[in-house]
Write a protein that holds these residues in place. Sequence first.
Motif, PDB file in Angstrom:
ATOM      1  N   ASN A 113      16.168   0.809  -7.003  1.00 57.57           N
ATOM      2  CA  ASN A 113      16.167   0.692  -5.548  1.00 57.57           C
ATOM      3  C   ASN A 113      17.547   0.169  -5.150  1.00 57.57           C
ATOM      4  O   ASN A 113      18.485   0.220  -5.955  1.00 57.57           O
TER       5      ASN A 113
ATOM      6  N   SER B  14      10.730  -3.953  -8.251  1.00 62.01           N
ATOM      7  CA  SER B  14      10.162  -2.649  -8.584  1.00 62.01           C
ATOM      8  C   SER B  14       9.234  -2.830  -9.778  1.00 62.01           C
ATOM      9  O   SER B  14       9.195  -3.891 -10.406  1.00 62.01           O
TER      10      SER B  14
ATOM     11  N   GLN C 190       8.898  -3.517  -0.821  1.00 59.84           N
ATOM     12  CA  GLN C 190       7.692  -2.771  -0.473  1.00 59.84           C
ATOM     13  C   GLN C 190       6.508  -3.705  -0.639  1.00 59.84           C
ATOM     14  O   GLN C 190       6.636  -4.793  -1.206  1.00 59.84           O
TER      15      GLN C 190
ATOM     16  N   GLY D 133       3.759  -3.496  -2.902  1.00 61.26           N
ATOM     17  CA  GLY D 133       3.407  -2.673  -4.048  1.00 61.26           C
ATOM     18  C   GLY D 133       2.499  -3.404  -5.011  1.00 61.26           C
ATOM     19  O   GLY D 133       2.396  -4.639  -5.008  1.00 61.26           O
TER      20      GLY D 133
ATOM     21  N   ALA E  28       2.239   1.902  -3.675  1.00 60.17           N
ATOM     22  CA  ALA E  28       2.953   1.202  -2.602  1.00 60.17           C
ATOM     23  C   ALA E  28       2.302   1.499  -1.263  1.00 60.17           C
ATOM     24  O   ALA E  28       1.711   2.569  -1.056  1.00 60.17           O
ATOM     25  N   SER E  29       2.433   0.557  -0.342  1.00 56.79           N
ATOM     26  CA  SER E  29       1.950   0.768   1.011  1.00 56.79           C
ATOM     27  C   SER E  29       2.708   1.927   1.651  1.00 56.79           C
ATOM     28  O   SER E  29       3.917   2.051   1.476  1.00 56.79           O
TER      29      SER E  29
ATOM     30  N   PRO F 208       6.527   1.086   4.721  1.00 56.26           N
ATOM     31  CA  PRO F 208       7.495   0.348   3.906  1.00 56.26           C
ATOM     32  C   PRO F 208       8.088  -0.881   4.572  1.00 56.26           C
ATOM     33  O   PRO F 208       8.615  -1.755   3.884  1.00 56.26           O
ATOM     34  N   ASN F 209       8.038  -0.998   5.852  1.00 55.03           N
ATOM     35  CA  ASN F 209       8.695  -2.119   6.529  1.00 55.03           C
ATOM     36  C   ASN F 209       7.758  -3.280   6.823  1.00 55.03           C
ATOM     37  O   ASN F 209       8.167  -4.259   7.465  1.00 55.03           O
TER      38      ASN F 209
ATOM     39  N   TYR G 291      -2.827   2.069  -0.120  1.00 58.40           N
ATOM     40  CA  TYR G 291      -1.653   2.301  -0.953  1.00 58.40           C
ATOM     41  C   TYR G 291      -1.582   3.785  -1.317  1.00 58.40           C
ATOM     42  O   TYR G 291      -2.586   4.493  -1.265  1.00 58.40           O
TER      43      TYR G 291
ATOM     44  N   GLU H  41       2.748   6.002  -6.557  1.00 58.95           N
ATOM     45  CA  GLU H  41       4.199   6.154  -6.509  1.00 58.95           C
ATOM     46  C   GLU H  41       4.817   6.474  -7.873  1.00 58.95           C
ATOM     47  O   GLU H  41       5.698   7.322  -7.980  1.00 58.95           O
TER      48      GLU H  41
END
Length: 449
Positions: free
Chosen positions: A269, A275, A351, A353, A366-367, A370-371, A380, A383
Motif C-alpha cells: 500500500n 496490510s 482500511q 480489514g 476489507a470494508s 475505505p475512508n 466486508y 480482497e
Amino acid sequence: MARRGTQPNIIVFFTDQQRWDTAGVHGNPLGLTPNFDRVAVRGTHLYHSFTCQPVCGPARSAMQTGLYPTTTGCHRNQIPLPEGTRTLAHYFREAGYRTGYIGKWHLADENPVPEAKRGGYDYWLGANALEMTSDAYDAVLFNNDNERVKLPGYRVDALADDAIRFIDREQNDPFFLFLSFLEPHHQNHRDDYPSPDVYQESYTGRWAPPDLAALGGTSAQHLGGYYGMVKRLDEALGRVWDAVKSLDLADDTIILFTSDHACHFKTRNAEYKRSCHESSIRVPTALIGPGFDSRGQIRELISLIDIPPTLLKAAGIPVPDAMQGRPIQPLLRRETEDWPDDVYVQISEAQIGRALRTSRWKYSVASPEPNRTDASSDTYVEEYLYDLQADPYELHNLIHYESHREVKAVLRERLLKRMVQAGEEEALILPAEEKRSGQRRVTEAEARR
C-alpha cells in the motif's frame, strides 16, 4: 546475589516495525542478529509469530492488555488506553514486582505522558510518540516527573543504557521491565531509516528478501539503513543479556524479544504496514530464561495476543479470564491438540480489514467503504487469498479464482467465527467476483489443512 527459586524477573525487549526475516534463524544471510539467534537456539523460538494488528498503537494496546484492539477501543493510533484499563504493569505490581517502562509508549495522546495515562508503571522514562520527540542521535524522553531528559548516544544505545541501570538498581527484588524501542521504524519527519553512522553504508545493495526483490517499493532506498538499525538493536540485546549475566541473574530472568509489526516498504500500500501480508504481520519472537531454556523451535502459529498471558503464567500470576489470547506453555510440553491452526488479524487506518492466517492459507477481507474510521464494519468484501505453500512471498493473489471457491468458503466461515470470538458483531463477507483460472480445483480437504 541471585534469587533462585523465586519469582523470575521479566524483560520485554520490544522493537518497532521489524520483519521476521531480518533474523539469521529465519534465513537472513547478513549476520544482523547473532544475539537474537542465540536466544532462539538456546531458549524458545516462536517460529511463526504474528501481530494481531499491524500498526503501532493498536498492537501495543494488545501487548499491554492481552485484549484485541477492538476490545480496548484502541483500534487506531492516537486513541489512548481508556481510563481504568488493566495492563501488565498492574498485574505484576500486585504480585510484588517493581515495574518499569522505557521508550516509546504510543498509548496516549500527548507528550509528555501524564501519570494517569502511563499504564500503571512505577518507573517511567518514555515518550508517547518517540519519533516526534527525538531523533537517531537526539534521544529525548520524559521521566516520572515529566521532566525532559536527553540521553547521550545513538537512541537504541541510550535506551539500552537506561535499561541496564534499571536492572542494576532493582536486582535484589523481582522486576518487570518493558523496554520499547522506536527502531527499526522509519524516522517520520524525514522518511528515513537512520542507522548508526558506522553502518550507514554497510548493508546498502546487499541481500533483499524475495518479496522486496520482486516488488521493490522503497527498499532500494531504505533497506540498508533498516538493516543497520536491526544490527544495533541486536547489539543492544546482547548488552542487556550481558548485564543480566554479570549480575548473576541469568537463572532468574526471562527475556522476551518481539516486535509490534513488520515492514513492507510500500510494496503493498502507500506506506509500510497496515496490510494482511507477511511483510506487515510476521515478526521475530523468542524467549529465554526459566521455563523457556532449551525448548527448541515452536512451529504452531502464535499471535501477539498470546504473549501477555504467557508472561503472566511464567511469573506464576493467574491469567485473567478477560484476556483473549492463551499462554503458550502447553506448546512447550508439546501439548498441541487444542492449539488453533490460525491467527486472527485486525487491520485499521489504511482500511477496516480482517485477515486469517493458517499454516497454508492467507485470507483477507476489507470494508467496501475505505475512508471509514470505525473499529469494524458490518460488511466486508474478499480482497486477498494466498496459498503460502506454493507462494510463500504472496506474489499471486488467488481471490478471484473460481478454482479456489471451496478454499474461500471454508476460510470465510472460519474468519467470521474468529471475529465473533474476538467480541465483534456478526458481519457479512461478500464473495469476490470469480474468473476461470485454468488451474485444477482445490478441494475442501485442502482448504482445511
